[in-house]
Enzyme design. Structure first.
Site, short mmCIF file in Angstrom:
data_model
loop_
_atom_site.label_atom_id
_atom_site.label_comp_id
_atom_site.label_asym_id
_atom_site.label_seq_id
_atom_site.Cartn_x
_atom_site.Cartn_y
_atom_site.Cartn_z
N GLU A 164 15.59 72.92 -12.37
CA GLU A 164 15.68 74.35 -12.64
C GLU A 164 14.59 74.88 -13.57
OE1 GLU A 164 20.48 74.86 -11.93
OE2 GLU A 164 19.70 75.14 -13.96
N GLU A 364 23.16 70.79 -6.68
CA GLU A 364 24.26 71.24 -7.55
C GLU A 364 24.99 72.38 -6.86
OE1 GLU A 364 23.43 72.46 -11.57
OE2 GLU A 364 22.06 70.77 -11.92
#
Length: 463
Positions: A164, A364
Protein backbone atom coordinates in the site's frame (compact mmCIF):
# COMPACT_ATOMS: atom_id res chain seq x y z
CA UNK A 1 -19.13 -21.36 -7.36
CA UNK A 2 -16.13 -23.56 -8.02
CA UNK A 3 -12.87 -21.61 -8.09
CA UNK A 4 -10.05 -22.58 -10.48
CA UNK A 5 -7.72 -25.44 -9.63
CA UNK A 6 -4.71 -24.13 -7.75
CA UNK A 7 -6.57 -21.09 -6.42
CA UNK A 8 -4.81 -20.01 -3.21
CA UNK A 9 -6.78 -19.46 -0.01
CA UNK A 10 -4.74 -17.42 2.41
CA UNK A 11 -4.62 -14.61 4.93
CA UNK A 12 -2.49 -11.52 5.31
CA UNK A 13 -0.66 -9.92 8.21
CA UNK A 14 2.43 -7.80 8.79
CA UNK A 15 5.49 -7.92 11.00
CA UNK A 16 4.86 -4.66 12.89
CA UNK A 17 1.25 -5.67 13.60
CA UNK A 18 1.87 -9.22 14.77
CA UNK A 19 5.43 -9.93 15.90
CA UNK A 20 5.91 -7.60 18.84
CA UNK A 21 9.17 -5.75 19.47
CA UNK A 22 11.17 -8.61 20.98
CA UNK A 23 14.90 -8.27 20.23
CA UNK A 24 14.43 -5.71 17.47
CA UNK A 25 17.54 -3.77 16.56
CA UNK A 26 15.82 -0.51 15.57
CA UNK A 27 12.64 1.43 16.22
CA UNK A 28 10.32 2.03 13.30
CA UNK A 29 8.22 5.18 13.04
CA UNK A 30 5.35 3.60 14.99
CA UNK A 31 7.61 2.33 17.76
CA UNK A 32 8.97 5.84 18.16
CA UNK A 33 5.58 7.54 17.94
CA UNK A 34 4.17 5.26 20.63
CA UNK A 35 7.23 5.71 22.87
CA UNK A 36 6.90 9.50 22.68
CA UNK A 37 3.08 9.93 22.50
CA UNK A 38 1.25 6.81 23.74
CA UNK A 39 -1.91 8.84 24.25
CA UNK A 40 -2.28 9.09 20.45
CA UNK A 41 -3.06 5.37 20.30
CA UNK A 42 -6.38 3.73 21.07
CA UNK A 43 -6.51 2.90 24.79
CA UNK A 44 -2.76 3.68 24.93
CA UNK A 45 -1.95 0.27 23.39
CA UNK A 46 1.28 0.12 21.40
CA UNK A 47 3.14 -2.44 19.27
CA UNK A 48 5.39 -3.91 21.98
CA UNK A 49 3.49 -7.20 22.21
CA UNK A 50 1.08 -7.07 19.23
CA UNK A 51 -0.20 -10.65 18.84
CA UNK A 52 3.07 -12.17 20.09
CA UNK A 53 3.78 -13.88 16.76
CA UNK A 54 7.52 -13.68 17.47
CA UNK A 55 7.09 -16.21 20.27
CA UNK A 56 3.85 -17.97 19.31
CA UNK A 57 4.38 -18.57 15.58
CA UNK A 58 4.72 -22.40 15.81
CA UNK A 59 1.33 -22.72 17.52
CA UNK A 60 -0.20 -19.82 15.57
CA UNK A 61 0.62 -21.45 12.22
CA UNK A 62 -1.06 -24.70 13.27
CA UNK A 63 -4.14 -22.73 14.30
CA UNK A 64 -4.13 -20.87 10.97
CA UNK A 65 -3.98 -24.16 9.09
CA UNK A 66 -7.04 -25.32 11.05
CA UNK A 67 -8.80 -22.16 9.84
CA UNK A 68 -8.16 -23.11 6.22
CA UNK A 69 -5.24 -20.74 5.70
CA UNK A 70 -2.91 -22.38 3.19
CA UNK A 71 -0.75 -19.30 2.55
CA UNK A 72 0.20 -16.38 4.77
CA UNK A 73 1.20 -12.99 3.43
CA UNK A 74 3.50 -11.48 6.04
CA UNK A 75 6.38 -9.03 6.10
CA UNK A 76 10.01 -8.99 7.04
CA UNK A 77 10.80 -6.02 9.25
CA UNK A 78 13.68 -3.91 7.96
CA UNK A 79 14.11 -2.85 11.60
CA UNK A 80 14.56 -6.47 12.71
CA UNK A 81 16.69 -7.97 9.92
CA UNK A 82 19.31 -5.26 9.47
CA UNK A 83 21.93 -4.27 12.02
CA UNK A 84 23.63 -1.24 10.42
CA UNK A 85 21.13 0.51 8.14
CA UNK A 86 23.83 2.25 6.08
CA UNK A 87 25.91 -0.85 5.34
CA UNK A 88 23.14 -3.45 5.37
CA UNK A 89 24.91 -5.66 7.90
CA UNK A 90 22.69 -8.33 9.40
CA UNK A 91 21.19 -8.78 12.83
CA UNK A 92 21.83 -12.37 13.88
CA UNK A 93 18.61 -12.77 15.85
CA UNK A 94 16.56 -11.37 12.96
CA UNK A 95 18.16 -13.80 10.53
CA UNK A 96 17.51 -16.72 12.88
CA UNK A 97 13.89 -15.72 13.51
CA UNK A 98 12.88 -15.40 9.86
CA UNK A 99 14.80 -18.53 8.83
CA UNK A 100 13.04 -20.62 11.48
CA UNK A 101 9.70 -18.99 10.67
CA UNK A 102 9.81 -19.73 6.93
CA UNK A 103 10.98 -23.30 7.55
CA UNK A 104 8.17 -23.84 10.05
CA UNK A 105 5.65 -22.48 7.55
CA UNK A 106 6.71 -25.07 5.00
CA UNK A 107 6.59 -27.79 7.64
CA UNK A 108 3.03 -26.87 8.66
CA UNK A 109 1.82 -26.39 5.08
CA UNK A 110 1.39 -22.61 5.04
CA UNK A 111 3.05 -21.05 1.99
CA UNK A 112 4.98 -17.82 2.74
CA UNK A 113 4.14 -14.75 0.68
CA UNK A 114 6.76 -12.26 1.84
CA UNK A 115 6.53 -8.49 1.69
CA UNK A 116 9.57 -6.28 2.28
CA UNK A 117 7.94 -3.08 3.51
CA UNK A 118 4.75 -2.67 5.52
CA UNK A 119 4.98 0.89 6.90
CA UNK A 120 7.96 0.13 9.15
CA UNK A 121 10.33 2.92 8.12
CA UNK A 122 13.30 2.93 10.55
CA UNK A 123 12.84 6.12 12.53
CA UNK A 124 16.57 6.89 12.23
CA UNK A 125 16.16 7.19 8.47
CA UNK A 126 13.01 9.26 8.90
CA UNK A 127 14.76 11.73 11.17
CA UNK A 128 18.09 11.86 9.34
CA UNK A 129 16.89 11.90 5.72
CA UNK A 130 13.14 12.47 5.75
CA UNK A 131 12.37 8.81 5.05
CA UNK A 132 10.94 8.26 1.58
CA UNK A 133 11.54 11.91 0.69
CA UNK A 134 15.18 10.88 0.20
CA UNK A 135 16.53 8.96 -2.77
CA UNK A 136 19.40 7.83 -0.56
CA UNK A 137 16.84 5.91 1.47
CA UNK A 138 15.75 4.12 -1.72
CA UNK A 139 19.36 2.92 -2.05
CA UNK A 140 19.36 1.70 1.55
CA UNK A 141 16.10 -0.14 0.90
CA UNK A 142 17.70 -1.81 -2.12
CA UNK A 143 20.56 -2.93 0.12
CA UNK A 144 18.13 -4.37 2.68
CA UNK A 145 16.13 -6.12 -0.06
CA UNK A 146 19.29 -7.70 -1.48
CA UNK A 147 20.11 -9.15 1.93
CA UNK A 148 16.63 -10.64 2.25
CA UNK A 149 16.87 -12.21 -1.21
CA UNK A 150 20.27 -13.73 -0.45
CA UNK A 151 19.11 -15.16 2.86
CA UNK A 152 15.66 -16.45 1.98
CA UNK A 153 15.59 -16.80 -1.81
CA UNK A 154 15.38 -20.60 -1.54
CA UNK A 155 12.68 -20.52 1.15
CA UNK A 156 10.29 -18.06 -0.48
CA UNK A 157 8.66 -18.24 -3.92
CA UNK A 158 6.38 -15.20 -3.66
CA UNK A 159 8.06 -11.87 -2.96
CA UNK A 160 6.60 -8.35 -2.78
CA UNK A 161 8.33 -5.02 -2.46
CA UNK A 162 5.73 -2.73 -0.87
CA UNK A 163 2.37 -2.88 0.82
CA UNK A 164 0.00 0.00 0.00
CA UNK A 165 2.36 2.78 -1.12
CA UNK A 166 -0.60 5.15 -1.30
CA UNK A 167 -1.16 4.76 2.44
CA UNK A 168 2.45 5.80 3.03
CA UNK A 169 1.84 9.14 1.35
CA UNK A 170 -1.66 9.57 2.81
CA UNK A 171 -0.65 8.75 6.36
CA UNK A 172 2.75 10.41 6.62
CA UNK A 173 2.49 13.36 4.25
CA UNK A 174 -1.16 14.33 3.72
CA UNK A 175 -3.73 13.33 6.34
CA UNK A 176 -1.76 12.84 9.56
CA UNK A 177 -2.40 9.27 10.61
CA UNK A 178 1.19 7.97 10.36
CA UNK A 179 4.25 9.59 11.95
CA UNK A 180 5.60 12.23 11.26
CA UNK A 181 2.04 13.43 10.55
CA UNK A 182 2.95 16.05 7.96
CA UNK A 183 0.67 17.99 5.63
CA UNK A 184 2.83 18.60 2.57
CA UNK A 185 1.25 17.98 -0.83
CA UNK A 186 4.38 18.58 -2.96
CA UNK A 187 6.44 16.29 -0.70
CA UNK A 188 3.81 13.57 -1.11
CA UNK A 189 4.34 13.66 -4.89
CA UNK A 190 8.08 13.10 -4.53
CA UNK A 191 7.50 10.36 -1.97
CA UNK A 192 5.14 8.55 -4.37
CA UNK A 193 7.81 8.67 -7.06
CA UNK A 194 10.58 7.58 -4.69
CA UNK A 195 8.59 4.59 -3.42
CA UNK A 196 8.02 3.43 -6.99
CA UNK A 197 11.73 3.92 -7.61
CA UNK A 198 12.65 1.94 -4.49
CA UNK A 199 10.39 -0.88 -5.65
CA UNK A 200 12.13 -0.99 -9.03
CA UNK A 201 15.55 -1.02 -7.35
CA UNK A 202 14.52 -3.97 -5.19
CA UNK A 203 13.21 -5.81 -8.26
CA UNK A 204 16.57 -5.19 -9.95
CA UNK A 205 18.30 -6.98 -7.06
CA UNK A 206 15.76 -9.81 -7.14
CA UNK A 207 16.56 -10.48 -10.81
CA UNK A 208 20.29 -10.57 -10.03
CA UNK A 209 20.23 -12.62 -6.84
CA UNK A 210 17.31 -15.07 -6.76
CA UNK A 211 18.00 -18.20 -8.79
CA UNK A 212 14.91 -20.06 -7.59
CA UNK A 213 13.04 -20.61 -10.85
CA UNK A 214 9.67 -20.71 -9.09
CA UNK A 215 10.18 -17.30 -7.49
CA UNK A 216 8.32 -14.20 -8.60
CA UNK A 217 8.22 -10.65 -7.35
CA UNK A 218 5.32 -8.23 -7.19
CA UNK A 219 3.85 -5.27 -5.38
CA UNK A 220 0.75 -4.94 -3.21
CA UNK A 221 -1.49 -1.99 -4.00
CA UNK A 222 -4.61 -0.85 -2.22
CA UNK A 223 -7.05 -0.08 -5.02
CA UNK A 224 -10.05 2.12 -4.34
CA UNK A 225 -11.89 2.52 -7.67
CA UNK A 226 -13.04 6.11 -8.15
CA UNK A 227 -16.73 6.44 -9.00
CA UNK A 228 -18.27 9.79 -9.98
CA UNK A 229 -21.22 11.05 -7.93
CA UNK A 230 -23.16 11.84 -11.11
CA UNK A 231 -22.97 11.90 -14.90
CA UNK A 232 -22.05 15.59 -14.93
CA UNK A 233 -18.84 16.46 -16.74
CA UNK A 234 -17.44 18.07 -13.57
CA UNK A 235 -17.98 14.92 -11.47
CA UNK A 236 -16.63 12.73 -14.27
CA UNK A 237 -13.47 14.85 -14.44
CA UNK A 238 -13.05 14.68 -10.67
CA UNK A 239 -13.30 10.88 -10.78
CA UNK A 240 -10.79 10.69 -13.62
CA UNK A 241 -8.20 12.65 -11.65
CA UNK A 242 -8.93 10.68 -8.47
CA UNK A 243 -8.37 7.45 -10.40
CA UNK A 244 -5.06 8.75 -11.76
CA UNK A 245 -3.84 9.82 -8.33
CA UNK A 246 -5.16 6.99 -6.18
CA UNK A 247 -4.65 4.00 -8.43
CA UNK A 248 -2.86 4.54 -11.73
CA UNK A 249 0.08 6.41 -10.17
CA UNK A 250 1.15 3.05 -8.74
CA UNK A 251 -0.44 0.52 -11.09
CA UNK A 252 1.07 1.87 -14.27
CA UNK A 253 4.71 2.08 -13.14
CA UNK A 254 4.49 -1.34 -11.47
CA UNK A 255 3.06 -3.13 -14.51
CA UNK A 256 3.92 -0.97 -17.56
CA UNK A 257 7.00 0.79 -16.22
CA UNK A 258 5.65 4.24 -17.10
CA UNK A 259 3.54 7.01 -15.58
CA UNK A 260 0.12 8.13 -16.88
CA UNK A 261 0.71 11.04 -19.25
CA UNK A 262 -2.36 12.91 -17.98
CA UNK A 263 -1.10 12.70 -14.40
CA UNK A 264 2.38 13.89 -15.33
CA UNK A 265 0.88 16.83 -17.24
CA UNK A 266 -1.42 17.75 -14.34
CA UNK A 267 1.38 17.70 -11.76
CA UNK A 268 3.79 19.52 -14.05
CA UNK A 269 1.32 22.31 -14.73
CA UNK A 270 0.74 22.65 -10.98
CA UNK A 271 4.50 22.97 -10.42
CA UNK A 272 4.72 19.93 -8.14
CA UNK A 273 6.02 17.18 -10.45
CA UNK A 274 8.61 14.88 -8.87
CA UNK A 275 12.32 15.20 -9.54
CA UNK A 276 13.54 12.36 -11.74
CA UNK A 277 16.43 11.42 -14.00
CA UNK A 278 16.51 9.63 -17.35
CA UNK A 279 18.39 6.77 -15.69
CA UNK A 280 15.66 6.36 -13.07
CA UNK A 281 12.90 6.42 -15.68
CA UNK A 282 14.71 3.65 -17.56
CA UNK A 283 15.13 1.70 -14.32
CA UNK A 284 11.36 1.81 -13.79
CA UNK A 285 10.80 0.58 -17.34
CA UNK A 286 13.22 -2.32 -16.96
CA UNK A 287 11.99 -3.59 -13.58
CA UNK A 288 8.28 -4.28 -13.62
CA UNK A 289 6.43 -6.80 -11.48
CA UNK A 290 5.56 -10.45 -12.17
CA UNK A 291 2.33 -10.51 -10.17
CA UNK A 292 0.05 -8.01 -8.46
CA UNK A 293 -1.47 -8.09 -5.00
CA UNK A 294 -4.68 -6.09 -4.61
CA UNK A 295 -5.94 -4.89 -1.24
CA UNK A 296 -9.58 -3.90 -1.51
CA UNK A 297 -11.90 -2.66 1.25
CA UNK A 298 -14.08 0.14 -0.08
CA UNK A 299 -14.80 2.31 -3.13
CA UNK A 300 -13.88 5.97 -3.51
CA UNK A 301 -16.87 8.03 -4.60
CA UNK A 302 -16.03 11.57 -5.64
CA UNK A 303 -17.62 14.72 -6.88
CA UNK A 304 -16.34 18.04 -8.20
CA UNK A 305 -14.67 20.18 -5.50
CA UNK A 306 -16.53 23.10 -3.97
CA UNK A 307 -13.64 25.43 -4.83
CA UNK A 308 -11.88 25.48 -8.19
CA UNK A 309 -8.34 24.04 -8.16
CA UNK A 310 -7.31 27.28 -9.86
CA UNK A 311 -7.91 29.10 -6.57
CA UNK A 312 -4.98 30.42 -4.55
CA UNK A 313 -4.34 27.58 -2.10
CA UNK A 314 -1.65 25.16 -0.98
CA UNK A 315 -1.37 22.26 -3.40
CA UNK A 316 -2.98 19.03 -2.26
CA UNK A 317 -4.18 16.18 -4.46
CA UNK A 318 -7.76 16.63 -3.30
CA UNK A 319 -8.08 20.16 -4.68
CA UNK A 320 -9.30 18.34 -7.82
CA UNK A 321 -11.96 16.14 -6.21
CA UNK A 322 -14.13 15.87 -3.11
CA UNK A 323 -15.26 12.69 -1.40
CA UNK A 324 -18.93 11.89 -1.89
CA UNK A 325 -20.88 9.75 0.56
CA UNK A 326 -23.55 7.74 -1.22
CA UNK A 327 -26.96 8.16 0.45
CA UNK A 328 -28.39 4.85 1.59
CA UNK A 329 -25.05 3.08 1.31
CA UNK A 330 -24.28 -0.11 3.22
CA UNK A 331 -21.56 0.88 5.66
CA UNK A 332 -19.18 -0.72 8.10
CA UNK A 333 -20.01 1.89 10.70
CA UNK A 334 -17.16 0.85 13.01
CA UNK A 335 -14.68 1.86 10.33
CA UNK A 336 -16.70 4.35 8.30
CA UNK A 337 -16.12 2.49 5.04
CA UNK A 338 -18.80 1.76 2.46
CA UNK A 339 -19.29 -1.93 1.71
CA UNK A 340 -19.45 -2.28 -2.07
CA UNK A 341 -18.43 -5.75 -3.29
CA UNK A 342 -19.03 -4.97 -7.00
CA UNK A 343 -15.85 -2.90 -7.04
CA UNK A 344 -13.87 -6.15 -6.82
CA UNK A 345 -15.43 -7.22 -10.13
CA UNK A 346 -14.58 -3.81 -11.60
CA UNK A 347 -10.96 -4.19 -10.45
CA UNK A 348 -10.81 -7.64 -12.04
CA UNK A 349 -11.99 -6.30 -15.38
CA UNK A 350 -9.66 -3.28 -15.20
CA UNK A 351 -6.65 -5.53 -14.64
CA UNK A 352 -7.81 -7.78 -17.48
CA UNK A 353 -8.35 -4.99 -19.98
CA UNK A 354 -5.72 -2.37 -19.12
CA UNK A 355 -2.91 -4.16 -17.30
CA UNK A 356 -2.02 -7.08 -19.56
CA UNK A 357 -4.24 -9.42 -17.54
CA UNK A 358 -1.25 -9.83 -15.22
CA UNK A 359 -1.48 -12.67 -12.69
CA UNK A 360 -2.99 -11.15 -9.55
CA UNK A 361 -4.64 -12.07 -6.29
CA UNK A 362 -6.70 -10.38 -3.61
CA UNK A 363 -3.99 -9.79 -1.04
CA UNK A 364 -6.29 -8.19 1.56
CA UNK A 365 -10.05 -8.10 2.01
CA UNK A 366 -11.87 -8.14 5.30
CA UNK A 367 -14.12 -6.45 7.80
CA UNK A 368 -13.00 -4.85 11.06
CA UNK A 369 -15.58 -4.76 13.84
CA UNK A 370 -15.28 -3.36 17.34
CA UNK A 371 -16.55 -5.00 20.54
CA UNK A 372 -16.62 -8.50 19.07
CA UNK A 373 -17.03 -9.90 22.56
CA UNK A 374 -20.71 -9.08 22.00
CA UNK A 375 -20.84 -12.14 19.77
CA UNK A 376 -19.04 -14.65 21.99
CA UNK A 377 -20.96 -17.80 22.90
CA UNK A 378 -20.51 -19.75 26.12
CA UNK A 379 -17.80 -21.87 24.47
CA UNK A 380 -15.70 -18.83 23.61
CA UNK A 381 -16.47 -18.80 19.88
CA UNK A 382 -17.15 -15.47 18.16
CA UNK A 383 -20.21 -15.77 15.91
CA UNK A 384 -19.09 -13.26 13.27
CA UNK A 385 -21.70 -13.91 10.57
CA UNK A 386 -21.19 -10.33 9.36
CA UNK A 387 -17.62 -11.23 8.36
CA UNK A 388 -18.76 -14.37 6.57
CA UNK A 389 -21.37 -12.35 4.66
CA UNK A 390 -18.76 -9.72 3.78
CA UNK A 391 -16.34 -12.29 2.37
CA UNK A 392 -19.05 -14.26 0.58
CA UNK A 393 -20.38 -11.15 -1.16
CA UNK A 394 -16.91 -10.05 -2.27
CA UNK A 395 -15.94 -13.54 -3.39
CA UNK A 396 -19.11 -13.76 -5.48
CA UNK A 397 -18.06 -10.63 -7.37
CA UNK A 398 -14.50 -11.90 -7.67
CA UNK A 399 -15.81 -15.15 -9.10
CA UNK A 400 -17.72 -13.18 -11.74
CA UNK A 401 -14.48 -11.44 -12.68
CA UNK A 402 -12.61 -14.74 -12.97
CA UNK A 403 -15.41 -16.20 -15.11
CA UNK A 404 -15.03 -13.13 -17.34
CA UNK A 405 -11.38 -14.01 -17.89
CA UNK A 406 -9.51 -12.02 -15.25
CA UNK A 407 -6.32 -13.80 -14.20
CA UNK A 408 -6.90 -13.87 -10.45
CA UNK A 409 -5.30 -16.80 -8.62
CA UNK A 410 -5.98 -16.26 -4.93
CA UNK A 411 -7.88 -14.63 -2.08
CA UNK A 412 -6.25 -13.58 1.21
CA UNK A 413 -8.39 -12.45 4.10
CA UNK A 414 -7.25 -9.62 6.34
CA UNK A 415 -6.37 -11.03 8.77
CA UNK A 416 -5.45 -14.41 10.23
CA UNK A 417 -5.34 -13.50 13.94
CA UNK A 418 -6.67 -10.28 15.47
CA UNK A 419 -3.68 -7.97 15.33
CA UNK A 420 -2.47 -4.55 16.40
CA UNK A 421 -3.68 -1.98 13.89
CA UNK A 422 -1.43 1.08 13.98
CA UNK A 423 -2.97 4.10 15.71
CA UNK A 424 -6.23 2.19 16.17
CA UNK A 425 -4.47 -0.61 18.09
CA UNK A 426 -7.09 -3.31 18.83
CA UNK A 427 -10.20 -1.11 18.46
CA UNK A 428 -11.48 -3.07 15.45
CA UNK A 429 -10.93 -6.81 15.07
CA UNK A 430 -10.34 -8.35 11.64
CA UNK A 431 -9.18 -11.89 12.40
CA UNK A 432 -10.53 -15.27 11.45
CA UNK A 433 -8.98 -16.18 14.81
CA UNK A 434 -9.76 -14.26 18.00
CA UNK A 435 -6.93 -13.01 20.18
CA UNK A 436 -7.70 -12.29 23.81
CA UNK A 437 -4.91 -9.75 24.08
CA UNK A 438 -4.53 -9.83 27.88
CA UNK A 439 -3.79 -13.55 27.90
CA UNK A 440 -2.81 -14.08 24.24
CA UNK A 441 -5.38 -16.89 24.09
CA UNK A 442 -6.30 -17.55 20.47
CA UNK A 443 -9.48 -19.29 19.28
CA UNK A 444 -10.98 -19.87 15.84
CA UNK A 445 -14.06 -17.75 15.14
CA UNK A 446 -17.10 -18.96 13.23
CA UNK A 447 -15.64 -17.21 10.17
CA UNK A 448 -12.49 -19.31 10.53
CA UNK A 449 -14.56 -22.49 10.57
CA UNK A 450 -16.40 -21.27 7.46
CA UNK A 451 -13.14 -20.33 5.75
CA UNK A 452 -11.71 -23.78 6.42
CA UNK A 453 -14.63 -25.36 4.58
CA UNK A 454 -14.26 -22.88 1.72
CA UNK A 455 -10.53 -23.57 1.46
CA UNK A 456 -10.89 -27.34 1.61
CA UNK A 457 -13.64 -27.51 -1.04
CA UNK A 458 -12.48 -24.60 -3.25
CA UNK A 459 -16.19 -23.90 -3.60
CA UNK A 460 -18.28 -20.94 -2.49
CA UNK A 461 -21.90 -21.71 -1.71
CA UNK A 462 -24.82 -19.32 -1.47
CA UNK A 463 -25.99 -18.33 2.00
Amino acid sequence: MKFPDGFVWGAASSGPQSEGNFKKQHQNIFDYWYATSPEDFYEDVGPDLASNFYNDYPEDLVLMRRAGIKALRLSIQWTRLIDDLETGSLNADGVEFYTKLFKKMHEVGVEPYVNLFHFDMPVELQHKYGGWQSKHVTDLFELYASQAFKLFGDLVDNWFTFNEPKVIIDGQYLYQFHYPNLVDGPASVQVAYNVNLASAKAIRQFRKIVTNKNATIGSILNLTPAYPASDSSADQKAAEIAELWCNEMFLQPAIHGTYPEKLVKLLDEAGVLWQSTDEEIQLLKDNTIDQLGVNYYHPFRVQAPDVSPKSLQDWMPDIYFKEYLMPGRVDNVDKGWEIYPKALYDIAINVRDHYDNIPWFVSENGMGVSREERFLDDKGVVHDDYRIDFMRDHLSELYRGIEAGSNCNGYFSWTAIDNWSWKNAFRNRYGLIRNEIHTQTKTIKKSGQWYNKLSSTNTLTEK
